[in-house]
Design an enzyme around this catalytic site. Sequence first.
Site, PDB file in Angstrom:
ATOM      1  CG  LEU A 127      -1.799   1.186   1.491  1.00  0.00           C
ATOM      2  CD1 LEU A 127      -2.841   1.337   0.370  1.00  0.00           C
ATOM      3  CD2 LEU A 127      -2.523   1.079   2.842  1.00  0.00           C
ATOM      4  CB  ILE A 159       7.089  -4.247   0.115  1.00  0.00           C
ATOM      5  CG1 ILE A 159       6.458  -3.129  -0.718  1.00  0.00           C
ATOM      6  CG2 ILE A 159       6.268  -5.527   0.005  1.00  0.00           C
ATOM      7  CD1 ILE A 159       6.621  -3.326  -2.194  1.00  0.00           C
ATOM      8  CD  GLU A 363      -0.280  -4.308   9.555  1.00  0.00           C
ATOM      9  OE1 GLU A 363      -1.472  -4.419   9.865  1.00  0.00           O
ATOM     10  OE2 GLU A 363       0.437  -5.254   9.195  1.00  0.00           O
TER      11      GLU A 363
END
Length: 379
Positions: A127, A159, A363
């Site tokens: 993302l 990532i 996150e």
Amino acid sequence: MPVDRLLPSQEAHDLIALTRDIADKLLDPIVDEHEKSETYPDGLFAQLGAAGLLSLPQPEEWGGGGQPFEVYLQVLEEIAAQWAAVAVAVSVHSLSSHPLLAFGDDDQKRRWLPDMLSGEQIGAYSLSEPQAGSDAAALRCAASRTDDGYLINGSKSWITHGGRADFYTLFARTGDGSRGVSCFLVPGDLPGLSFGKPEEKMGLHAVPTTSAYYDNALLSADRLIGAEGQGLQIAFSALDSGRLGIAAVATGLAQAALDEAVKYANERTAFGRKIIDHQGLGFLLADMAAAVASARATYLDAARRRDAGIPYSQQASVAKLVATDAAMKVTTDAVQVLGGVGYTRDFRVERYMREAKITQIFEGTNQIQRLVIARGLTS
Ligand SMILES: Cc1cc2nc3c(=O)[nH]c(=O)nc-3n(C[C@H](O)[C@H](O)[C@H](O)COP(=O)(O)OP(=O)(O)OC[C@H]3O[C@@H](n4cnc5c(N)ncnc54)[C@H](O)[C@@H]3O)c2cc1C
């Protein structure tokens, strides 16, 4: 000392026992060496997959373990107490398969899910971009529709499992604004996809974090997950579950640091008595134990809501905030309990402290968790 867990079934007890066995026999002997040499534990994920630990909460009909989320998270906590990088990789793998499971059609699931859930294929979640971290809607990586599918151009950053994963759950722009993002399942060997050098991180050394570059990479149209424009909804839905995974990882780290501090404080003497018997230190350890228990309680509360099928986004953000702040404080205090040796690599508490920091960042940073919580309080 093993955590005395309240679990919903005998099967769950057996799973925790299996995880502790794997942590002791498989992870403990190699963790220090891999964290030091910053090398990827080849073959380890296949072993975790074979033990069924890579797909515990997913439905049995697709090859998952069919376990309640609260059981999966407690397994993750046990792995993290031994090796946070591996627990993060397991959590990210679960995060990566969520979009296909929750938004894919039956044909897509039939083709790709079984290999993902068996751990045959390892996943990554893509993302973030250099200019789009907290502000995910600012992403620019483009997926342009052509007669043959989608042409992907742009770069992604940070990532976990970059360059190592077999599939990348990619969020890319198919239009303008927040409704112009779509979700794709990208095979790791797609022509036109390349990866940067692993980032030199503070912790989680054994699992690589890289950028990815898409240069006219052609993706077939059947790799679109959900509808065009549904990407951010899919990304945030996956993150609700992923944040609980990070809360569990943070709790495992905090528990491991507490255990090491308690052991040391019961052995080390100063001024003629064990240091735990000095009230100033005993109270510090008591606060650490209370913080670990609160961390666990918040993630279990959110997970039980998820298992019951009721909304849990707010609770997931509370759990992520509480558990990761607890992990940072408890691991830092554990270094303090050990005094000078706590600051050396002879003991694992310094690693726990370095690893705890990232749980407050990825996150969704803890500032972003507060935004989510505050939004839920606004009438
Ligand atoms: C080791 C590691 C692994 C990662 N793995 C992945 C992965 O697998 N997949 C993936 O997609 N991403 C991954 N990330 C990216 C991670 O999710 C982002 O780093 C994170 O979301 C923060 O984004 P940023 O770094 O761009 O910081 P920014 O968004 O630039 O934030 C900088 C600071 O500003 C604060 N801030 C920003 N906006 C606000 C606001 N509105 N209010 C208050 N404060 C604000 C932030 O909290 C932070 O303190 C990883 C990152 C790291 C370091």
